[in-house]
Design a protein around this motif. Structure first.
Motif, PDB file in Angstrom:
ATOM      1  N   PRO A 141       0.728  -1.286   0.046  1.00 12.28           N
ATOM      2  CA  PRO A 141      -0.029  -0.046  -0.014  1.00 12.28           C
ATOM      3  C   PRO A 141       0.576   1.267   0.052  1.00 12.28           C
ATOM      4  O   PRO A 141       2.013   1.304   0.518  1.00 12.28           O
ATOM      5  CB  PRO A 141      -0.731  -0.140   1.446  1.00 12.28           C
ATOM      6  N   SER A 142       0.487   2.208  -0.518  1.00 17.42           N
ATOM      7  CA  SER A 142       1.112   3.472  -0.801  1.00 17.42           C
ATOM      8  C   SER A 142       1.023   4.419   0.516  1.00 17.42           C
ATOM      9  O   SER A 142       2.098   5.430   0.736  1.00 17.42           O
ATOM     10  CB  SER A 142       0.640   4.453  -1.909  1.00 17.42           C
ATOM     11  N   ASP A 143       0.204   4.086   1.401  1.00 17.27           N
ATOM     12  CA  ASP A 143       0.280   5.148   2.472  1.00 17.27           C
ATOM     13  C   ASP A 143       0.920   4.676   3.697  1.00 17.27           C
ATOM     14  O   ASP A 143       0.740   5.277   5.067  1.00 17.27           O
ATOM     15  CB  ASP A 143      -1.197   5.390   2.765  1.00 17.27           C
ATOM     16  N   ILE A 144       1.824   3.819   3.822  1.00 15.77           N
ATOM     17  CA  ILE A 144       2.484   3.182   4.703  1.00 15.77           C
ATOM     18  C   ILE A 144       4.015   3.783   5.058  1.00 15.77           C
ATOM     19  O   ILE A 144       4.609   4.000   3.957  1.00 15.77           O
ATOM     20  CB  ILE A 144       2.591   1.555   5.118  1.00 15.77           C
ATOM     21  N   LYS A 145       4.475   3.717   6.068  1.00 16.47           N
ATOM     22  CA  LYS A 145       5.983   4.082   6.324  1.00 16.47           C
ATOM     23  C   LYS A 145       6.753   2.920   7.004  1.00 16.47           C
ATOM     24  O   LYS A 145       6.811   2.697   7.927  1.00 16.47           O
ATOM     25  CB  LYS A 145       6.047   5.397   7.285  1.00 16.47           C
ATOM     26  N   PRO A 146       7.174   2.048   5.891  1.00  9.96           N
ATOM     27  CA  PRO A 146       7.906   0.791   6.397  1.00  9.96           C
ATOM     28  C   PRO A 146       9.296   0.550   6.579  1.00  9.96           C
ATOM     29  O   PRO A 146      10.004   1.539   6.020  1.00  9.96           O
ATOM     30  CB  PRO A 146       7.213  -0.190   5.296  1.00  9.96           C
ATOM     31  N   ILE A 147       9.681  -0.237   7.280  1.00 12.74           N
ATOM     32  CA  ILE A 147      10.981  -0.680   7.353  1.00 12.74           C
ATOM     33  C   ILE A 147      10.705  -2.099   6.478  1.00 12.74           C
ATOM     34  O   ILE A 147       9.845  -3.117   6.761  1.00 12.74           O
ATOM     35  CB  ILE A 147      11.923  -0.950   8.539  1.00 12.74           C
ATOM     36  N   MET A 148      11.850  -2.666   5.786  1.00 13.68           N
ATOM     37  CA  MET A 148      11.767  -3.907   4.948  1.00 13.68           C
ATOM     38  C   MET A 148      12.819  -4.877   5.216  1.00 13.68           C
ATOM     39  O   MET A 148      13.873  -4.407   5.269  1.00 13.68           O
ATOM     40  CB  MET A 148      11.477  -3.381   3.373  1.00 13.68           C
ATOM     41  N   ASP A 149      12.583  -6.011   5.074  1.00 11.00           N
ATOM     42  CA  ASP A 149      13.484  -7.129   4.695  1.00 11.00           C
ATOM     43  C   ASP A 149      12.907  -8.262   4.014  1.00 11.00           C
ATOM     44  O   ASP A 149      11.883  -8.191   3.754  1.00 11.00           O
ATOM     45  CB  ASP A 149      13.991  -7.634   6.091  1.00 11.00           C
ATOM     46  N   SER A 150      13.820  -9.153   3.445  1.00  8.78           N
ATOM     47  CA  SER A 150      13.451 -10.084   2.296  1.00  8.78           C
ATOM     48  C   SER A 150      13.678 -11.551   3.018  1.00  8.78           C
ATOM     49  O   SER A 150      14.757 -11.704   3.789  1.00  8.78           O
ATOM     50  CB  SER A 150      13.949  -9.964   1.330  1.00  8.78           C
ATOM     51  N   CYS A 151      12.917 -12.359   2.693  1.00  9.14           N
ATOM     52  CA  CYS A 151      13.265 -13.856   2.903  1.00  9.14           C
ATOM     53  C   CYS A 151      12.928 -14.498   1.430  1.00  9.14           C
ATOM     54  O   CYS A 151      12.313 -13.975   0.539  1.00  9.14           O
ATOM     55  CB  CYS A 151      12.469 -14.428   3.856  1.00  9.14           C
TER      56      CYS A 151
ATOM     57  N   LEU B 147      10.405 -16.583   0.603  1.00  8.47           N
ATOM     58  CA  LEU B 147       9.039 -16.559   0.467  1.00  8.47           C
ATOM     59  C   LEU B 147       8.598 -15.128  -0.036  1.00  8.47           C
ATOM     60  O   LEU B 147       7.681 -14.971  -0.968  1.00  8.47           O
ATOM     61  CB  LEU B 147       8.299 -17.024   1.455  1.00  8.47           C
ATOM     62  N   ALA B 148       9.027 -13.953   0.544  1.00  3.48           N
ATOM     63  CA  ALA B 148       8.566 -12.636   0.269  1.00  3.48           C
ATOM     64  C   ALA B 148       9.235 -11.481   0.760  1.00  3.48           C
ATOM     65  O   ALA B 148      10.345 -11.832   1.389  1.00  3.48           O
ATOM     66  CB  ALA B 148       7.110 -12.769   0.945  1.00  3.48           C
ATOM     67  N   ASP B 149       8.869 -10.589   0.377  1.00  2.00           N
ATOM     68  CA  ASP B 149       9.276  -9.210   0.817  1.00  2.00           C
ATOM     69  C   ASP B 149       8.428  -8.899   1.908  1.00  2.00           C
ATOM     70  O   ASP B 149       7.175  -8.862   1.900  1.00  2.00           O
ATOM     71  CB  ASP B 149       9.493  -8.190  -0.374  1.00  2.00           C
ATOM     72  N   ILE B 150       8.948  -8.311   3.192  1.00  2.00           N
ATOM     73  CA  ILE B 150       8.334  -8.202   4.455  1.00  2.00           C
ATOM     74  C   ILE B 150       8.400  -6.609   4.607  1.00  2.00           C
ATOM     75  O   ILE B 150       9.437  -6.250   4.548  1.00  2.00           O
ATOM     76  CB  ILE B 150       8.660  -9.000   5.468  1.00  2.00           C
ATOM     77  N   TYR B 151       7.256  -6.124   4.899  1.00  2.00           N
ATOM     78  CA  TYR B 151       7.279  -4.773   5.305  1.00  2.00           C
ATOM     79  C   TYR B 151       6.665  -4.510   6.859  1.00  2.00           C
ATOM     80  O   TYR B 151       5.383  -4.890   6.888  1.00  2.00           O
ATOM     81  CB  TYR B 151       6.517  -3.833   4.165  1.00  2.00           C
ATOM     82  N   MET B 152       7.066  -3.739   7.466  1.00  6.32           N
ATOM     83  CA  MET B 152       6.535  -3.392   8.931  1.00  6.32           C
ATOM     84  C   MET B 152       6.100  -2.024   8.809  1.00  6.32           C
ATOM     85  O   MET B 152       7.159  -1.296   8.840  1.00  6.32           O
ATOM     86  CB  MET B 152       7.451  -3.957  10.266  1.00  6.32           C
ATOM     87  N   ASP B 153       5.019  -1.586   8.969  1.00 10.94           N
ATOM     88  CA  ASP B 153       4.641  -0.377   8.987  1.00 10.94           C
ATOM     89  C   ASP B 153       5.127   0.386  10.192  1.00 10.94           C
ATOM     90  O   ASP B 153       4.263   0.113  11.219  1.00 10.94           O
ATOM     91  CB  ASP B 153       2.908  -0.243   8.885  1.00 10.94           C
ATOM     92  N   LEU B 154       5.488   1.571  10.177  1.00 13.07           N
ATOM     93  CA  LEU B 154       5.996   2.429  11.571  1.00 13.07           C
ATOM     94  C   LEU B 154       5.226   3.615  11.432  1.00 13.07           C
ATOM     95  O   LEU B 154       5.745   4.568  12.159  1.00 13.07           O
ATOM     96  CB  LEU B 154       7.701   2.921  11.322  1.00 13.07           C
TER      97      LEU B 154
END
Length: 891
Positions: free
Chosen positions: A803-813, A815-822
């Motif tokens: 989604p365009s309205d989040i402020k994430p930090i990101m890491d990958s594995c 299976l997927a790219d993972i984003y945590m919304d801060l």
């Protein structure tokens, strides 16, 4: 669901250990049972500890390794026999009893030989079994009804048979050679009974005048008192300084004798002046030089460590120390003491009384070794006996191929008296009894030799003698050769080699196939453990505090093949390594309680130890069974190679990580769901895997595994005779391992993101996953109901794009790219925290680099300290780079 009364909340090792050891022993579990599963026989005859011994940490490791192999082989189906026993330990035992007599004001000479031996037997009967009882505390599953002692009747018969056989075949003779002589114990002692210490001393440079008065040769010695017995001065034949002097005579100061300068490779040009004094009667190397050059052997120090009449009237009767002082004074008055310098003197002392050993020529009994040694050399070269680690093959062969004759007599009253009898005119006969000797002497009166045999002579027969040799017993037929010898590196020559020699000579077969050299237990700094330094560890104190299982595991999990083991000291009543192992015991206990609490009566009534049908197992079930299968393979292969640490750690990793942290946690939704069939499946798999992992662990931790195994659904009388898990190709599931492995990586990636930003566990940040393709998206969709409870965040949203309205930090594995919304967090505050942490680490790194760039520190500090500081610098640099990357991502 039920709270099992069979598994209390807290594990009490003391109660469990006493209960189960008594049960195993009284139920005959340590006795050989007929083989099953198509297996054969497996036998170990333990290295017999001294009858005077008590358990130290090295014993704890050695004999626990024995027990691991014995329990493992029993569970595999072998007919297992382990014969325990003790060694009579001639010098040590005689010293113990003599010390007790001295406290009463009595000497052995006051009692006489026969009465003194009676005193020793009283002590053996009262105290001689101490160390064997301590082995029981450690859980050692030995066949106690077959316990042997090197002074029991059958064993004595074996020793006498060996001596007479070797006598009749010309392998035994009496002669004068250099031995390690203890002036306090008044006996020759073996190399292993000599403790080598470095003492502060002097290197004395003495002038020996040329006989023609043209000058003198300077020799260096650390023992001036032995100069009175010199019979030559030697220099290396390649040393140009002395080539014109070989054959020249010199005056030996203080004696009135002349001795030659000879050429011999024993002399080293770089030592002192290159010229060395040769005293054949008081130095083993000089003795060999004397034989090569036919030099006289002059004994100037007697059996009590005092100067003999051969030393001259001025010195006879003085102690070695008194004679040294007087000789130095006399040499200085004659101008023959050139100079002296500080020197570290390697000194041999008696391991029992700590008296300085006097290498001295004495008349002793010897075994000719060359002929006996050759078959023992051949079997190692042919691979019929293998050493683990294999580097000990080379050490063994080097010693055996340069072997010297073996001194087998000791001037003691406790031990196996040499079966040789003398007539008045000195004729000798080998005989077991006086009656037999009288027959051989033609009726002439005979007297038995006063000496006893070296302890290593009797223990060299151990593998066959404890099984009944020289009688053709059933044990000997069935269990010889034994399977493995587990021993320390410092007795390869003194014991291992002699057992192989005697086995080949009398049995025409090796005594064992494998020789496993176990690790030496050192302190944390890599030094020998020392009570005086406060680094000694009492294993029984650790057993009392943490339990035998914990100590066993703490040792075994650190026992890498070919490496010494560093073991911490007890600090403030705590031992960190054994405490960690105790925590593992508690983890096993608590996980087992959890499983039992989730088994209802209906399940317990129908559970038969069988797994659910393959079609009933989901991906998690297939995964944990495949991981169990791989663990069984790893553990069995590790034990086959004597890699105790690899086996112990593999079980730990499977149980703690795969079983507890992942399978149990991921199975909870099925426990709480409405699908009874799924609930039964997961219950069955949980119990089955727990049963199997307890079996894997049993050889390492016998008590806690038996306690739990008896409480869970099981089949059989004792875990000791349950089948040991082995690799089964049908259990392998590469597909399930790949899928669940990726799912675990997915969870760990989210947890890592939480940890790196310091997100409180109560905070629920939104997480989004963008799968790396349709297949991965489908897999995530299937697994998320199981994974979401493990992630400690809001349920993961599986989305096609972020989604365009989040402020994430990101890491990958994978299976997927993972984003945590801060979005709900103050990002600027987090950036400031990270930058402050980065600055602190950079400051620490600056100080560390300054130290490493200082030549004075690098040159003077111990190498291991410098290396550790360099590793710390590398770690700090990596942390700085990671923090900088996180700041960039947040900004």
């Amino acid at each position: 669901m039920c709270d099992s009364p069979n598994i209390p909340k807290v594990y009490d090792p003391s109660a469990s250990e006493a209960k189960w050891y008594k049960y195993w022993n009284e139920s005959g579990c340590f006795k050989p049972r007929p083989a099953r599963n198509g297996k054969g026989n497996y036998c170990i005859t333990i290295p017999p500890p001294n009858v005077t011994g008590s358990l130290h940490i090295g014993h704890a490791l050695c004999y626990t390794i024995h027990d691991v192999l014995l329990r493992w082989k029993r569970m595999q189906g072998y007919e297992v026999l382990c014969v325990p026993g003790t060694d009579h330990a001639g010098i040590a035992t005689q010293n113990v009893v003599e010390k007790q007599l001295r406290a009463k004001g009595i000497s052995r000479h006051d009692l006489g030989r026969e009465a003194f031996q009676e005193e020793i037997w009283k002590w053996v009967d009262e105290s001689g079994g101490t160390i064997l009882n301590q082995f029981r505390r450690m859980g050692c599953s030995y066949e106690w009804d077959r316990t042997r002692f090197t002074m029991d009747e059958g064993y004595v018969k074996a020793i006498q048979q060996c001596f007479i056989d070797w006598w009749e075949k010309g392998h035994i003779y009496r002669g004068k050679r250099i031995t390690n002589w203890c002036p306090r114990c008044l006996t020759a002692i073996s190399d292993i009974e000599v403790e080598h210490v470095d003492a502060k001393g002097k290197l004395y440079h003495l002038r020996y005048p040329y006989a023609d008065g043209s000058g003198n040769v300077v020799v260096a010695t650390t023992r001036p008192e032995t100069m009175l017995g010199d019979t030559a001065v030697a220099a290396n034949p390649e040393d140009a300084r002395y080539q014109s002097l070989f054959g020249t005579m010199v005056n030996l100061p203080l004696t009135g004798r002349q001795i030659p300068i000879i050429a011999d490779e024993h002399a080293r040009a770089e030592f002192g002046t290159g010229a060395v004094k040769i005293t054949p009667a008081h130095d083993p190397n000089d003795f060999e030089v004397g034989l090569r050059h036919h030099l006289q052997q002059i004994v100037v120090i007697d059996q009590h460590g005092n100067m003999s009449p051969e030393a001259g009237e001025a010195y006879a009767g003085l102690s070695r120390e008194e004679a040294r002082k007087k000789i130095l004074v006399d040499l200085e008055e004659l101008g023959l003491l050139d100079h002296e310098e500080d020197y570290t003197v390697p000194q041999g002392t008696c391991a029992r009384c700590h008296t300085v050993i006097e290498p001295s020529i004495t008349e002793q009994w010897y075994v000719r070794m060359k002929e006996l040694a050759q078959p023992a050399i051949d079997v190692v070269k042919e691979g019929k006996v293998r050493f683990i680690p294999d580097r000990f093959n080379r050490l063994y062969l080097e010693w055996m191929e340069n072997i010297r004759d073996w001194c087998v007599s000791r001037q003691l009253w406790w031990g196996h008296r040499i079966p040789v009898w003398y007539t008045e005119d000195g004729e000798a006969f080998a005989a077991i009894t006086e009656e037999e000797a009288l027959v051989k002497s033609g009726g002439r009166a005979v007297t038995q030799d006063n000496d006893v045999l070296d302890t290593w002579f009797s223990s060299g027969l151990w593998p066959q003698a404890v099984l009944g040799w020289p009688e053709p017993t059933e044990d000997l037929r069935k269990f010889y050769p034994t399977s493995v010898l587990i021993t320390a590196r410092d007795i390869i020559y003194l014991w291992v080699a002699r057992m192989i020699m005697s086995g080949m000579h009398f049995m025409n077969e090796v005594p064992f196939n494998d020789v496993y050299i176990y690790a030496t237990v050192l302190d944390e700094k890599g030094r020998r453990m020392s009570k005086s330094l406060g680094t000694g560890v009492d294993p029984l104190e650790l057993v009392d505090t943490y339990g035998a299982d914990a100590l066993r595991y703490a040792l075994l999990s650190r026992t890498a093949t070919g490496q010494d083991l560093k073991f911490a000291a007890v600090q403030k009543g705590r031992h960190s390594q054994t405490e960690e192992a105790r925590n593992f015991c508690n983890k096993i206990w608590n996980a087992s309680r959890f499983v039992m609490m989730n088994l209802d009566d209906e399940f317990l009534a129908v559970y038969n130890g069988q797994l659910p049908a393959v079609e009933q197992r989901d991906v998690l079930d297939r995964w944990i069974l495949s991981r169990l299968n791989q663990t069984a393979k790893t553990v069995n292969e590790a034990l086959e190679g004597y890699n105790m640490d690899d086996a112990a750690r593999a079980i730990y990793s499977f149980f703690w990580d795969d079983y507890c942290d992942w399978y149990i946690e991921m199975s909870k939704p099925r426990f709480n769901g409405d699908d009874l069939a799924q609930k039964r499946t997961v219950q069955t798999v949980l119990v089955y895997v727990l049963d199997q992992v307890l079996r894997l662990l049993h050889p390492f931790m016998p008590f806690v595994t038996e306690e739990i195994w008896q409480a869970i659904p099981h089949v059989g009388e004792t875990i000791m005779y349950s089948d040991y898990p082995e690799f089964d190709a049908d259990m392998d599931s590469a597909d399930a391992e790949a899928k669940v492995g990726q799912a675990i990586e997915f969870v760990r990636t989210i947890r890592s993101l939480r940890s790196e930003i310091g997100l409180d566990i109560s905070s629920k940040a939104p997480v989004y996953a963008v799968a790396n393709g349709p297949e991965h998206a489908a897999m995530l969709a299937e697994m998320l109901p199981v994974l979401n409870p493990l992630q400690r965040v809001q349920p993961v949203s599986l989305v096609p794009e972020l989604p365009s309205d989040i402020k994430p930090i990101m890491d990958s594995c994978r299976l997927a790219d993972i984003y945590m919304d801060l979005g709900q967090f103050d990002v600027s505050k987090e950036i400031a925290r990270l930058q402050k942490e980065q600055a602190n680490i950079e400051n620490e790194l600056t100080k560390l680099l300054a130290r490493l760039n200082n030549p004075s520190f690098v040159e003077r500090a111990p190498a291991e300290v410098v290396q550790k500081e360099r590793e710390n610098a590398t770690e700090l640099q990596a942390r700085i780079a990671k923090l900088a990357g996180r700041v960039t991502q947040l900004a």
